[in-house]
Scaffold this active site. Structure first.
Site, PDB file in Angstrom:
ATOM      1  N   GLU A 125      -0.458   4.927  -0.555  1.00  0.00           N
ATOM      2  CA  GLU A 125      -1.155   6.197  -0.811  1.00  0.00           C
ATOM      3  C   GLU A 125      -0.179   7.359  -0.688  1.00  0.00           C
ATOM      4  O   GLU A 125       0.627   7.394   0.258  1.00  0.00           O
ATOM      5  CB  GLU A 125      -2.285   6.416   0.194  1.00  0.00           C
TER       6      GLU A 125
ATOM      7  N   LYS B 220      -2.774   0.211 -25.011  1.00  0.00           N
ATOM      8  CA  LYS B 220      -3.222   0.093 -26.415  1.00  0.00           C
ATOM      9  C   LYS B 220      -1.967   0.079 -27.301  1.00  0.00           C
ATOM     10  O   LYS B 220      -1.172  -0.850 -27.209  1.00  0.00           O
ATOM     11  CB  LYS B 220      -4.199   1.224 -26.730  1.00  0.00           C
TER      12      LYS B 220
ATOM     13  N   THR C 152      -4.160   5.905 -21.847  1.00  0.00           N
ATOM     14  CA  THR C 152      -4.040   4.567 -21.291  1.00  0.00           C
ATOM     15  C   THR C 152      -2.664   4.043 -21.698  1.00  0.00           C
ATOM     16  O   THR C 152      -2.011   4.589 -22.587  1.00  0.00           O
ATOM     17  CB  THR C 152      -5.135   3.620 -21.820  1.00  0.00           C
TER      18      THR C 152
ATOM     19  N   ASP D  51      -6.733  13.544 -25.071  1.00  0.00           N
ATOM     20  CA  ASP D  51      -6.771  12.140 -24.642  1.00  0.00           C
ATOM     21  C   ASP D  51      -6.171  11.344 -25.802  1.00  0.00           C
ATOM     22  O   ASP D  51      -6.801  11.184 -26.850  1.00  0.00           O
ATOM     23  CB  ASP D  51      -8.216  11.735 -24.369  1.00  0.00           C
TER      24      ASP D  51
ATOM     25  N   ARG E  58      -2.436  -2.770 -18.394  1.00  0.00           N
ATOM     26  CA  ARG E  58      -3.723  -2.068 -18.379  1.00  0.00           C
ATOM     27  C   ARG E  58      -3.650  -0.963 -17.329  1.00  0.00           C
ATOM     28  O   ARG E  58      -3.497  -1.252 -16.137  1.00  0.00           O
ATOM     29  CB  ARG E  58      -4.808  -3.087 -18.040  1.00  0.00           C
TER      30      ARG E  58
ATOM     31  N   TYR F  77       0.859  -1.194   0.000  1.00  0.00           N
ATOM     32  CA  TYR F  77       0.000   0.000   0.000  1.00  0.00           C
ATOM     33  C   TYR F  77       0.885   1.231   0.000  1.00  0.00           C
ATOM     34  O   TYR F  77       1.854   1.284   0.758  1.00  0.00           O
ATOM     35  CB  TYR F  77      -0.922   0.035   1.227  1.00  0.00           C
TER      36      TYR F  77
END
Ligand code: DSN
Length: 425
Positions: A64, A237, A234, A208, A243, A62
């Site tokens: 954060e 692609k 992203t 984008d 991903r 973790y």
């Protein structure tokens, strides 16, 4: 699928022993990927190195916060992983600031809206039914629910985005943000004209580039990062990573973007994915990636031409990137839904897609969308595209004959078998 430790590909022995059910499903999917032709424009094959980073102990942590400012202890290695991913992404795209934590494209875009806008603010976005994206203002998406979306369109004759019309709409509506980007448009965007229009009306310019990021990174398309205020993409692609997503911006937006990602939209980042992003950026920085990106574009042009020779109308008359929209209904009276189903039976994955000014409905539109990013990763070249167009045409012509489709599937598998899939063979 490989399950030996002595092989450079992935080792699945633990999974196979402990959970044969899940192993079996993954093995089935590996076979599907190997035997079929992947022409979905948003898909690709991540390298074994990218997948090994994803499958690492970094999933246990973790973290954060951001490097040096975490809410949990024990992040000294994670800080280095994230800093490495940021440094590589900055180098790849020439970005002033990069946030590598977004979990995927829509959450990344949500963070951009939150950083730059207040709910209700006006945003100019490319209409989804003409090639835009859900997160660019669809009424059922957060973007359409929380913001006032003004769509822009393509010209009915040329099927190209009409920049004069974009300017006229922007001058009339005075949006706070202009969004330049697409998920189904086969032409290059005029980033400089978008910049000029945004400056004229005092709007933020947000690009984008989810679909074309790999073609930008591979130096085949103009890089909008120096031109725009904020750019999201992203990573899975054309960029061929895990991903996920990243946001790039000018330094003056850095703290707003970082705060919007965490704590605005997300909690803990997925550190194993961050490591895999770093691997993918490292791969994209190599000269071979330029060769790959150029091949993707050559393949798309050759596939569009080969389909045209077989009587299929390609929207806007061709492609300058990795994708194309084919008007199967206008060309052959086959609906997009029928085409998707027939091609799936023949081992070819594509998706049905609206074409500009479509008279049909989204779930059974007039078009299909094809892309060449994945098959170029397997080593297909432009000289192979006539065969791919032949399989597509044959499957569409034989769409009502299950036996013929099964026979085409065999031929497709034989063809696909000569192009290895990374991580599968
Ligand atoms: N689902 C992606 C695509 O296919 O273009 C966009 O999010």
């Amino acid at each position: 699928m490989n399950d030996s430790t002595n092989d450079p590909l992935l080792d699945y022995r633990a999974l196979r022993a402990e959970d044969p059910d899940v192993y079996g499903l993954i093995a089935r999917e590996a076979e599907r990927q190997k035997n079929g032709l992947e022409l979905i424009a948003s898909e690709n094959y991540a390298s074994p190195a990218v997948m090994q980073a994803m499958a690492s102990v970094l999933t246990n942590k973790y973290s954060e916060g951001y490097p040096g400012k975490r809410y949990y202890g024990g992040n000294e290695v994670i800080d280095d992983v994230e800093s490495l991913a940021v440094a590589r992404a900055r180098k790849l795209f020439g970005a002033e600031h990069v946030n590598v934590q977004p979990l995927s494209g829509s959450p990344a875009n949500l963070a951009v809206y939150m950083a730059l806008l207040q709910p209700g603010d006006k945003v100019l976005g490319f209409s989804l039914d003409q090639g835009g994206h859900l997160s660019h203002g669809h009424p059922l998406n957060f973007s359409g629910k929380l913001y006032t979306i003004i769509p822009y369109f393509v010209n009915k004759e040329s099927e190209l985005i009409d920049m004069d019309e974009v300017e006229a709409i922007a001058v009339r509506e005075k949006p706070k943000m202009i969004l330049a980007g697409f998920s189904a448009y086969s032409r290059s965007l005029d980033w400089r004209r978008f910049r000029a229009i945004a400056d004229k009306v005092g709007a933020f310019l947000f690009a984008d580039i989810a679909h074309i990021a790999g073609l930008v990174a591979g130096k085949q398309l103009e890089n909008p990062v120096p031109i725009c205020d904020v750019v999201s993409t992203t990573t899975h692609k054309t960029l061929r990573g895990p991903r996920g997503a990243i946001i790039m911006c000018k330094e003056k937006f850095a703290s707003a973007i970082d705060r919007a990602v965490f704590p605005g939209v997300q909690g803990g980042p997925h550190d194993h994915i961050t490591a895999a992003k770093a691997v993918a950026f490292g791969e994209a920085l190599r000269p071979e990636f330029r060769t790959y990106a150029a091949q993707v574009i050559r393949n798309a042009a050759a596939l569009a031409a080969a389909l045209g020779e077989r009587g299929y109308r390609v929207v806007s008359g061709g492609t300058e990137n990795h994708l194309m929209l084919v008007d199967v209904f206008g060309s052959k009276q086959i609906t997009g839904k029928e085409a998707e189903k027939a091609l799936e039976q023949a081992g070819i994955s594509i998706n049905k897609n609206m074409i500009p000014f479509d008279t049909r409905k989204p779930l059974d539109p007039s078009g299909i969308r094809l892309g060449t990013a994945a098959i170029a990763t397997r080593g297909c070249r432009e000289t192979d595209m006539a065969a791919v167009a032949g399989f597509i045409d044959e499957a569409l012509m034989e769409r009502l004959d299950a036996a013929r489709l099964a026979a085409i599937r065999e031929k497709v598998a034989a063809f696909a078998g000569s192009f290895p899939v990374p991580g599968i063979g």
